[in-house]
Design a protein around this motif. Structure first.
Motif, PDB file in Angstrom:
ATOM      1  N   VAL A  55       0.836  -1.203   0.000  1.00 53.85           N
ATOM      2  CA  VAL A  55       0.000   0.000   0.000  1.00 53.85           C
ATOM      3  C   VAL A  55       0.872   1.254   0.000  1.00 53.85           C
ATOM      4  N   LEU A  56       1.942   1.243   0.795  1.00 54.82           N
ATOM      5  CA  LEU A  56       2.845   2.398   0.848  1.00 54.82           C
ATOM      6  C   LEU A  56       3.497   2.649  -0.513  1.00 54.82           C
ATOM      7  N   ILE A  57       3.923   1.582  -1.175  1.00 54.77           N
ATOM      8  CA  ILE A  57       4.543   1.744  -2.497  1.00 54.77           C
ATOM      9  C   ILE A  57       3.534   2.301  -3.491  1.00 54.77           C
ATOM     10  N   ARG A  58       2.295   1.838  -3.411  1.00 55.59           N
ATOM     11  CA  ARG A  58       1.261   2.327  -4.327  1.00 55.59           C
ATOM     12  C   ARG A  58       1.002   3.816  -4.119  1.00 55.59           C
ATOM     13  N   HIS A  59       1.092   4.264  -2.875  1.00 48.93           N
ATOM     14  CA  HIS A  59       0.884   5.690  -2.598  1.00 48.93           C
ATOM     15  C   HIS A  59       2.153   6.505  -2.826  1.00 48.93           C
ATOM     16  N   THR A  60       3.307   5.863  -2.802  1.00 50.57           N
ATOM     17  CA  THR A  60       4.560   6.586  -3.044  1.00 50.57           C
ATOM     18  C   THR A  60       4.699   6.983  -4.511  1.00 50.57           C
ATOM     19  N   ALA A  61       4.185   6.160  -5.413  1.00 49.48           N
ATOM     20  CA  ALA A  61       4.349   6.410  -6.857  1.00 49.48           C
ATOM     21  C   ALA A  61       3.800   7.772  -7.287  1.00 49.48           C
ATOM     22  N   PRO A  62       2.551   8.146  -6.943  1.00 54.59           N
ATOM     23  CA  PRO A  62       2.075   9.484  -7.351  1.00 54.59           C
ATOM     24  C   PRO A  62       2.819  10.626  -6.682  1.00 54.59           C
ATOM     25  N   THR A  63       3.270  10.405  -5.441  1.00 52.86           N
ATOM     26  CA  THR A  63       4.064  11.448  -4.774  1.00 52.86           C
ATOM     27  C   THR A  63       5.387  11.654  -5.488  1.00 52.86           C
ATOM     28  N   LEU A  64       6.020  10.560  -5.873  1.00 52.90           N
ATOM     29  CA  LEU A  64       7.288  10.657  -6.615  1.00 52.90           C
ATOM     30  C   LEU A  64       7.075  11.310  -7.969  1.00 52.90           C
ATOM     31  N   ALA A  65       5.992  10.947  -8.650  1.00 53.23           N
ATOM     32  CA  ALA A  65       5.714  11.546  -9.967  1.00 53.23           C
ATOM     33  C   ALA A  65       5.513  13.050  -9.850  1.00 53.23           C
ATOM     34  N   ALA A  66       4.725  13.487  -8.864  1.00 51.58           N
ATOM     35  CA  ALA A  66       4.500  14.923  -8.673  1.00 51.58           C
ATOM     36  C   ALA A  66       5.788  15.636  -8.307  1.00 51.58           C
ATOM     37  N   THR A  67       6.620  14.997  -7.490  1.00 51.35           N
ATOM     38  CA  THR A  67       7.890  15.598  -7.077  1.00 51.35           C
ATOM     39  C   THR A  67       8.822  15.792  -8.264  1.00 51.35           C
ATOM     40  N   VAL A  68       9.003  14.745  -9.053  1.00 47.43           N
ATOM     41  CA  VAL A  68       9.946  14.804 -10.181  1.00 47.43           C
ATOM     42  C   VAL A  68       9.457  15.779 -11.248  1.00 47.43           C
ATOM     43  N   LEU A  69       8.177  15.678 -11.618  1.00 46.58           N
ATOM     44  CA  LEU A  69       7.648  16.567 -12.658  1.00 46.58           C
ATOM     45  C   LEU A  69       7.662  18.021 -12.193  1.00 46.58           C
ATOM     46  N   GLY A  70       7.292  18.249 -10.936  1.00 43.84           N
ATOM     47  CA  GLY A  70       7.323  19.613 -10.406  1.00 43.84           C
ATOM     48  C   GLY A  70       8.728  20.165 -10.346  1.00 43.84           C
ATOM     49  N   PHE A  71       9.679  19.315 -10.011  1.00 51.94           N
ATOM     50  CA  PHE A  71      11.072  19.753  -9.935  1.00 51.94           C
ATOM     51  C   PHE A  71      11.616  20.089 -11.320  1.00 51.94           C
ATOM     52  N   ILE A  72      11.281  19.277 -12.305  1.00 55.70           N
ATOM     53  CA  ILE A  72      11.711  19.556 -13.682  1.00 55.70           C
ATOM     54  C   ILE A  72      11.102  20.869 -14.170  1.00 55.70           C
ATOM     55  N   LEU A  73       9.812  21.065 -13.901  1.00 55.57           N
ATOM     56  CA  LEU A  73       9.159  22.325 -14.278  1.00 55.57           C
ATOM     57  C   LEU A  73       9.823  23.504 -13.578  1.00 55.57           C
ATOM     58  N   SER A  74      10.144  23.341 -12.312  1.00 52.48           N
ATOM     59  CA  SER A  74      10.772  24.416 -11.546  1.00 52.48           C
ATOM     60  C   SER A  74      12.139  24.770 -12.118  1.00 52.48           C
ATOM     61  N   ILE A  75      12.937  23.756 -12.447  1.00 44.84           N
ATOM     62  CA  ILE A  75      14.265  24.004 -13.027  1.00 44.84           C
ATOM     63  C   ILE A  75      14.142  24.769 -14.334  1.00 44.84           C
ATOM     64  N   THR A  76      13.210  24.341 -15.182  1.00 42.99           N
ATOM     65  CA  THR A  76      13.038  24.976 -16.496  1.00 42.99           C
ATOM     66  C   THR A  76      12.637  26.439 -16.352  1.00 42.99           C
ATOM     67  N   VAL A  77      11.613  26.703 -15.543  1.00 41.62           N
ATOM     68  CA  VAL A  77      11.125  28.073 -15.383  1.00 41.62           C
ATOM     69  C   VAL A  77      12.171  28.928 -14.668  1.00 41.62           C
ATOM     70  N   ALA A  78      12.843  28.354 -13.674  1.00 42.31           N
ATOM     71  CA  ALA A  78      13.858  29.114 -12.936  1.00 42.31           C
ATOM     72  C   ALA A  78      15.004  29.531 -13.854  1.00 42.31           C
ATOM     73  N   PHE A  79      15.419  28.639 -14.750  1.00 44.79           N
ATOM     74  CA  PHE A  79      16.501  28.985 -15.673  1.00 44.79           C
ATOM     75  C   PHE A  79      16.082  30.109 -16.609  1.00 44.79           C
ATOM     76  N   VAL A  80      14.870  30.013 -17.149  1.00 40.34           N
ATOM     77  CA  VAL A  80      14.390  31.049 -18.076  1.00 40.34           C
ATOM     78  C   VAL A  80      14.280  32.386 -17.353  1.00 40.34           C
ATOM     79  N   VAL A  81      13.687  32.388 -16.164  1.00 38.07           N
ATOM     80  CA  VAL A  81      13.484  33.633 -15.423  1.00 38.07           C
ATOM     81  C   VAL A  81      14.814  34.233 -14.985  1.00 38.07           C
ATOM     82  N   ALA A  82      15.698  33.411 -14.424  1.00 35.71           N
ATOM     83  CA  ALA A  82      16.991  33.926 -13.957  1.00 35.71           C
ATOM     84  C   ALA A  82      17.816  34.468 -15.116  1.00 35.71           C
TER      85      ALA A  82
END
Length: 259
Positions: A55-82
């Motif tokens: 059950v923990l692994i099943r709930h970890t997957a969406p958290t990991l997906a949101a973390t990685v995708l959000g981090f990639i989006l943050s890096i991209t926007v931060a580079f453009v803005v900076a």
């Protein structure tokens, strides 16, 4: 041999501190000083976590997906803005104060709004992770740009190079150590941001699991989910460190020489 000694000196002390903390925790729980329903022993938490592993692994997957995708989006926007702020002093004076004000917005108030605007899917979690991790990366990049060797920039300009060429050749490489330092800071916020977003509204994820366990007074399962999120954060931090060492081998050598 020297690298092994340095690695041991880095890893062993926190491991010993963690072991001592766990032993104290186990002793406090076993002796009944604190009610086990309030603070269950780490051995009990580990046992319940293993029992709920699927059950923990099943709930970890969406958290990991949101973390990685959000981090990639943050890096991209931060580079453009900076980069844009580095090229334009006027834009920097207009936008940077707004970014600072944006960091004063409490996540506890912003998360429900984002969920209301974008629903209970993956998007609001990705946006909240990006929001939490965006500002440190912008600041890290801007500090890195400012640390570029001024003599090298003057030399390149005297040879006819334009601003883009100077930026690409001097300022961007100079920003990488500071940028990776900001990445290491930001990745520790990313999982927390994803979990908090799930608390505000989601159908799955570690935040949902913690909330469900809390509602039935299962402190042991809440702590098991906290342990999983901590391990996930440590693994992502280690990944950032490994990428930094692969991308900036000269920076690691310089640090080693100074120490």
């Amino acid at each position: 041999m020297r690298h092994l000694r340095n690695a041991a000196a880095t890893v062993v002390p926190p491991l010993i501190a963690a072991a001592v903390l766990l032993m104290v925790w186990q002793t406090v729980s076993a002796t009944g000083i604190v009610d086990p329903s309030v603070l269950p022993a780490p051995s009990h938490v580990a046992g319940q976590g293993i029992g709920q592993w699927d059950v923990l692994i099943r709930h970890t997957a969406p958290t990991l997906a949101a973390t990685v995708l959000g981090f990639i989006l943050s890096i991209t926007v931060a580079f453009v803005v900076a980069s844009a702020l580095d090229f334009s002093g006027t834009l920097r004076g207009a936008i940077l104060p707004l970014l600072i004000v944006g960091q004063t917005l409490p996540l506890i108030a912003l998360a429900p709004l984002v969920v209301l605007w974008f629903g209970f899917g993956l998007l609001p979690k990705v946006l909240l992770v990006a929001f939490v991790t965006f500002f440190p990366m912008v600041v890290g990049l801007m500090r890195g740009f400012a640390s570029a060797d001024s003599d090298a920039q003057y030399l390149l300009r005297s040879m006819g190079a334009g601003r883009v060429r100077v930026f690409r050749t001097i300022r961007l490489p100079a920003s990488m150590p500071s940028f990776f330092s900001a990445l290491r800071i930001s990745i520790t916020y990313a999982v927390v941001g994803a979990v908090f977003a799930e608390y505000a509204g989601a159908v799955s994820g570690l935040g949902v699991y913690m909330q469900s366990a809390k509602n039935v007074f299962r402190t042991d399962l809440v702590l098991a989910a906290v342990a999983v999120s901590s391990v996930l954060t440590l693994l992502l931090y280690l990944l950032v460190v490994l990428i930094e060492r692969a991308a900036l081998p000269w920076h690691r050598i310089d640090v080693g020489e100074r120490t």
